[in-house]
Design a protein around this motif. Structure first.
Motif, PDB file in Angstrom:
ATOM      1  N   GLU A  80       6.680   8.413   2.941  1.00 24.07           N
ATOM      2  CA  GLU A  80       6.395   8.406   1.546  1.00 24.07           C
ATOM      3  C   GLU A  80       5.162   8.121   0.884  1.00 24.07           C
ATOM      4  OE1 GLU A  80      10.809   8.818  -0.471  1.00 24.07           O
ATOM      5  OE2 GLU A  80       9.742   6.609  -0.664  1.00 24.07           O
ATOM      6  N   ARG A  81       4.925   6.950   1.590  1.00 27.77           N
ATOM      7  CA  ARG A  81       3.455   6.616   1.164  1.00 27.77           C
ATOM      8  C   ARG A  81       2.095   7.519   1.749  1.00 27.77           C
ATOM      9  NH1 ARG A  81       1.820   0.536   0.047  1.00 27.77           N
ATOM     10  NH2 ARG A  81       3.546  -0.119  -0.932  1.00 27.77           N
ATOM     11  N   GLN A 538      11.969  -8.039   3.206  1.00 25.39           N
ATOM     12  CA  GLN A 538      12.447  -8.030   1.797  1.00 25.39           C
ATOM     13  C   GLN A 538      13.350  -9.366   1.498  1.00 25.39           C
ATOM     14  OE1 GLN A 538      12.278  -5.633  -1.033  1.00 25.39           O
ATOM     15  NE2 GLN A 538      12.466  -7.491  -1.881  1.00 25.39           N
ATOM     16  N   SER A 539      12.772 -10.338   0.626  1.00 22.62           N
ATOM     17  CA  SER A 539      13.580 -11.266   0.191  1.00 22.62           C
ATOM     18  C   SER A 539      14.014 -11.215  -1.291  1.00 22.62           C
ATOM     19  CB  SER A 539      13.088 -12.641   0.664  1.00 22.62           C
ATOM     20  OG  SER A 539      11.755 -12.931  -0.296  1.00 22.62           O
ATOM     21  N   PRO A 540      14.547 -11.777  -1.741  1.00 23.72           N
ATOM     22  CA  PRO A 540      15.155 -11.772  -3.226  1.00 23.72           C
ATOM     23  C   PRO A 540      14.095 -11.877  -4.122  1.00 23.72           C
ATOM     24  CG  PRO A 540      16.786 -13.155  -2.332  1.00 23.72           C
ATOM     25  CD  PRO A 540      15.690 -12.939  -1.047  1.00 23.72           C
ATOM     26  N   ASP A 541      13.005 -12.515  -3.703  1.00 19.31           N
ATOM     27  CA  ASP A 541      11.791 -12.859  -4.492  1.00 19.31           C
ATOM     28  C   ASP A 541      10.546 -12.393  -3.995  1.00 19.31           C
ATOM     29  OD1 ASP A 541      11.519 -14.683  -2.755  1.00 19.31           O
ATOM     30  OD2 ASP A 541      11.417 -16.507  -4.143  1.00 19.31           O
ATOM     31  N   ARG A 542      10.549 -11.768  -2.887  1.00 21.24           N
ATOM     32  CA  ARG A 542       9.382 -11.306  -2.480  1.00 21.24           C
ATOM     33  C   ARG A 542       9.366 -10.170  -1.524  1.00 21.24           C
ATOM     34  NH1 ARG A 542       5.209 -15.227   1.089  1.00 21.24           N
ATOM     35  NH2 ARG A 542       3.237 -13.834   0.641  1.00 21.24           N
ATOM     36  N   LEU A 543       8.189  -9.351  -1.497  1.00 23.97           N
ATOM     37  CA  LEU A 543       8.375  -8.072  -0.403  1.00 23.97           C
ATOM     38  C   LEU A 543       7.082  -8.161   0.227  1.00 23.97           C
ATOM     39  CD1 LEU A 543       9.344  -5.424   0.430  1.00 23.97           C
ATOM     40  CD2 LEU A 543       7.871  -4.485  -1.305  1.00 23.97           C
ATOM     41  N   VAL A 544       7.238  -8.175   1.607  1.00 24.90           N
ATOM     42  CA  VAL A 544       5.984  -8.236   2.248  1.00 24.90           C
ATOM     43  C   VAL A 544       5.972  -7.195   3.282  1.00 24.90           C
ATOM     44  CG1 VAL A 544       4.783  -9.708   4.085  1.00 24.90           C
ATOM     45  CG2 VAL A 544       5.967 -10.816   2.317  1.00 24.90           C
ATOM     46  N   ARG A 545       4.869  -6.414   3.247  1.00 18.93           N
ATOM     47  CA  ARG A 545       4.540  -5.415   4.244  1.00 18.93           C
ATOM     48  C   ARG A 545       3.638  -5.718   5.062  1.00 18.93           C
ATOM     49  NH1 ARG A 545       6.600  -0.604   1.341  1.00 18.93           N
ATOM     50  NH2 ARG A 545       5.339   0.480   2.623  1.00 18.93           N
ATOM     51  N   HIS A 546       3.566  -5.357   6.302  1.00 25.75           N
ATOM     52  CA  HIS A 546       2.758  -5.637   7.408  1.00 25.75           C
ATOM     53  C   HIS A 546       2.658  -4.629   8.320  1.00 25.75           C
ATOM     54  CE1 HIS A 546       1.366  -6.988  11.328  1.00 25.75           C
ATOM     55  NE2 HIS A 546       0.447  -7.748  10.583  1.00 25.75           N
ATOM     56  N   ARG A 569      -4.402   0.923   6.609  1.00 22.96           N
ATOM     57  CA  ARG A 569      -4.171  -0.496   5.891  1.00 22.96           C
ATOM     58  C   ARG A 569      -3.382  -0.351   4.711  1.00 22.96           C
ATOM     59  NH1 ARG A 569     -10.522  -1.430   6.783  1.00 22.96           N
ATOM     60  NH2 ARG A 569     -10.552  -2.244   9.108  1.00 22.96           N
ATOM     61  N   SER A 570      -3.564   1.064   3.808  1.00 25.72           N
ATOM     62  CA  SER A 570      -2.931   1.020   2.711  1.00 25.72           C
ATOM     63  C   SER A 570      -1.607   1.067   2.646  1.00 25.72           C
ATOM     64  CB  SER A 570      -3.497   2.502   2.103  1.00 25.72           C
ATOM     65  OG  SER A 570      -3.114   3.372   2.879  1.00 25.72           O
ATOM     66  N   LEU A 571      -0.887   1.349   3.916  1.00 23.46           N
ATOM     67  CA  LEU A 571       0.379   1.170   4.175  1.00 23.46           C
ATOM     68  C   LEU A 571       1.154  -0.244   4.039  1.00 23.46           C
ATOM     69  CD1 LEU A 571       0.869   3.458   7.256  1.00 23.46           C
ATOM     70  CD2 LEU A 571       1.364   4.025   4.569  1.00 23.46           C
ATOM     71  N   ALA A 572       0.242  -1.398   3.931  1.00 22.09           N
ATOM     72  CA  ALA A 572       0.573  -2.598   3.765  1.00 22.09           C
ATOM     73  C   ALA A 572       0.028  -3.186   2.159  1.00 22.09           C
ATOM     74  CB  ALA A 572       0.092  -3.738   4.899  1.00 22.09           C
ATOM     75  N   GLU A 573      -0.433  -2.266   1.420  1.00 21.61           N
ATOM     76  CA  GLU A 573      -0.866  -3.073   0.088  1.00 21.61           C
ATOM     77  C   GLU A 573       0.369  -3.379  -0.506  1.00 21.61           C
ATOM     78  OE1 GLU A 573      -3.259   0.059  -1.547  1.00 21.61           O
ATOM     79  OE2 GLU A 573      -5.114  -0.291  -0.144  1.00 21.61           O
ATOM     80  N   ASN A 574      -0.075  -3.794  -1.859  1.00 26.36           N
ATOM     81  CA  ASN A 574       0.965  -4.280  -3.078  1.00 26.36           C
ATOM     82  C   ASN A 574       1.878  -5.399  -2.424  1.00 26.36           C
ATOM     83  OD1 ASN A 574      -0.320  -2.295  -4.708  1.00 26.36           O
ATOM     84  ND2 ASN A 574       1.284  -0.813  -3.796  1.00 26.36           N
TER      85      ASN A 574
END
Length: 576
Positions: A80-81, A538-546, A569-574
């Protein structure tokens, strides 16, 4: 309070690179223009479905429809990205992929796709339009066949015992990139397929004075005249049929008798080592043929070329045919015994022997003798007990026996004198194509063959076919020829960039990490992108992409292709 934590991992590898190469060619948009979606259709357009499917085929080496949906599901976030599209689980259901192949099988749609994609590829990558190659191959399979089917028996180097389809292709040199592809039933001869494919290529390629290169089936007078009549050129070995066969004997005799001086043609292999002796001379002949209701006349240059390695190969082939034919002739008439079928008719023996000589092309090179053998014995007539009162008759049993098979050494020696010779024809001027350049150009015929090997073997693996209906077969072959375009294009662009920089790539060969090459293959370039993953926490208060950091080699390959490392690299943004 319990904290919910989810971890998702997606294999990225090379398919992000592949998608961005296709995006640079505007492939999804081109496909959508010529395969429009129905007004009630939901989800991805056909162009995007085909583009993502191609990324799967090239990345996974698998053209089966049933594996695509699971692959898309495990790479959903990345796809999708990378595409900017919203992807549903049902977009890659088997029935939708079947519909894609059906659309790709339609001649009008396919020709329009080929035309726009070819012109766009040439423009985007500034490809040279000077020389093209034309050839055919066969694809065999265990299919039902039948009248009207695409699968028919025909001449094949793969497996003559299997039904086949024929693929006719024209490619752009020096890439070997397909420009036009026709899929026809397997019994059709190659000769009649050249003009249609050339005609379609001329609607895509805009350059005048193209040089068409092909094997001896391109040398049909009508095909040569067609190319000449449209202002283009040809280079082809001459088929030894008609008047050309007699002319060829005369051309060779002039060389053997010293009437024509031979010019050495220096050739080297990929390592720079000198190849066995090649030499030849040039002559001319007048050609005339009807073209568009007019008589076209032109002077043709003929290169009469001798190759030492070709002569040795022909001699080895002849000796093998002679040995095989001798063994089969001797086996025609086995000694009497249980299960040993005997030949009892002279005409039957002669016919069987002649068939063997013709099949192995050794007529006049082997002679055989045979004799009629007869045995007489008595046989009682009628039925009844006791033989005293029963009449008898004399019965003759006849068989024919081959007594000797003799090599005709004088004829064999005379034939071997002609081995190693081949004639090439062209009407290109000597200023544009010398004798040496003509030989070197034709020796690069492997460029189009390499595409066929990729199509039928790794990485596309068209054989075995996992579709049965004729329209599905045609659609799949058309889809896979786009994959060949991508393989040849990636390879060419990287090699061209390395040549301009006078540089080499190091690290592509895992068995020898320090090995450097200026001519990497697409297969090795894509393998360099293995083991890249996207991890989403994915945690209740945070989303981390690496995303796995790119290596120096991977970034260098992207640079040579004109792509930015940001596509990964853009796949891990935001991240938050």
């Amino acid at each position: 309070m319990a904290t919910e934590l989810s971890l998702t991992t997606e294999r990225i590898d090379d398919f992000v690179l592949l998608i961005h190469v296709m995006l640079r060619l505007n492939l999804p948009q081109i496909l959508d223009r010529h395969i429009p979606r129905h007004w009630l259709q939901e989800g991805l357009s056909w162009g995007w479905v085909a583009t993502i499917w191609l990324a799967h085929i090239l990345s996974q080496g698998d053209h089966r429809k049933l594996t695509v949906r699971d692959w898309v599901r495990q790479a959903h976030n990345t796809l999708e990205r990378a595409t900017g599209q919203s992807i549903r689980d049902t977009d890659f259901a088997s029935e939708r992929l079947t519909m894609v192949l059906r659309e790709f099988s339609q001649p009008a749609s396919w020709h329009a796709i080929e035309g726009e994609l070819g012109q766009n590829t040439i423009r985007v990558y500034d490809l040279e339009q000077k020389r093209v190659r034309v050839d055919a191959t066969t694809v065999s399979g265990y299919h039902a066949g039948g009248e009207g089917s695409l699968f028919q028996f025909g001449k094949s180097k793969d497996d003559p015992g299997l039904l086949q389809v024929k693929v006719m292709q024209g490619v752009l040199d020096p890439l070997g990139m397909p420009v036009a592809t026709d899929v026809v039933s397997g019994e059709q001869a190659d000769d009649g397929l050249y003009i249609p494919i050339i005609d379609r290529m001329l609607t895509i390629l805009t350059q005048t004075g193209l040089l068409f290169v092909g094997d001896c089936k391109l040398s049909a007078l009508a095909t040569r005249a067609y190319i000449r009549g449209r202002g283009h050129h040809y280079l082809t070995p001459l088929a030894l049929v008609g008047d050309t066969a007699a002319q060829m004997r005369a051309w060779v005799r002039e060389a053997l008798d010293g009437k024509q001086m031979l010019t050495p043609i220096p050739l080297v292999d990929d390592q720079g080592q000198a190849l066995p002796l090649v030499q030849g001379y040039e002559t001319t002949r007048l050609c005339t043929a009807p073209v568009d209701n007019q008589t076209l006349e032109w002077m043709e240059r003929v290169f009469v070329v001798y190759s030492e390695s070709y002569a040795k190969a022909q001699a080895r082939g002849l000796e093998q045919r002679l040995a095989t034919a001798t063994a089969k002739l001797q086996a025609l008439t086995p000694p009497r015994g249980r299960g040993k079928r005997q030949i009892k008719d002279e005409a039957q023996l002669v016919q069987a022997a002649q068939t063997i000589l013709q099949t192995h092309r050794v007529e006049g090179l082997l002679a055989y003798t045979f004799e009629r053998q007869a045995e007489h014995h008595t046989q009682f007539v009628g039925r009844g007990r006791g033989a005293a009162n029963r009449p008898q008759r004399s019965v003759e049993q006849v068989r024919y026996q081959i007594t000797s098979v003799v090599r005709q050494e004088a004829s064999i020696a005379g034939l071997k004198d002609t081995f190693g010779w081949r004639a090439y024809a062209t009407e290109v001027s000597a200023e544009r194509l010398t004798l040496q350049e003509a030989v070197l150009t034709y020796r690069e015929e492997w460029r189009i063959e390499r595409g066929f090997h990729r199509l039928k073997g790794a990485p596309l693996s068209l054989t075995p076919l996992f579709v049965k209906r004729d329209d599905q077969v045609v659609g799949l072959i058309h889809l896979l020829t786009i994959a060949i375009r991508l393989l040849t294009l990636i390879e060419f662009v990287v090699r061209r960039a390395l040549k301009r920089e006078q540089a080499e790539l190091v690290g592509l060969h895992k068995e020898n990490p320090k090995k450097a090459t200026a001519t990497p293959t697409t297969e090795r370039l894509l393998q360099a992108f293995s083991n890249i993953t996207l991890t989403i926490v994915q945690s209740p208060d945070r989303l981390v992409r690496h995303v796995t950091p790119l290596t120096a080699l991977q970034m260098r390959i992207l640079e040579l292709l004109g792509l930015s490392p940001d596509i990964y690299r853009s796949l891990a943004e935001n991240s938050t």
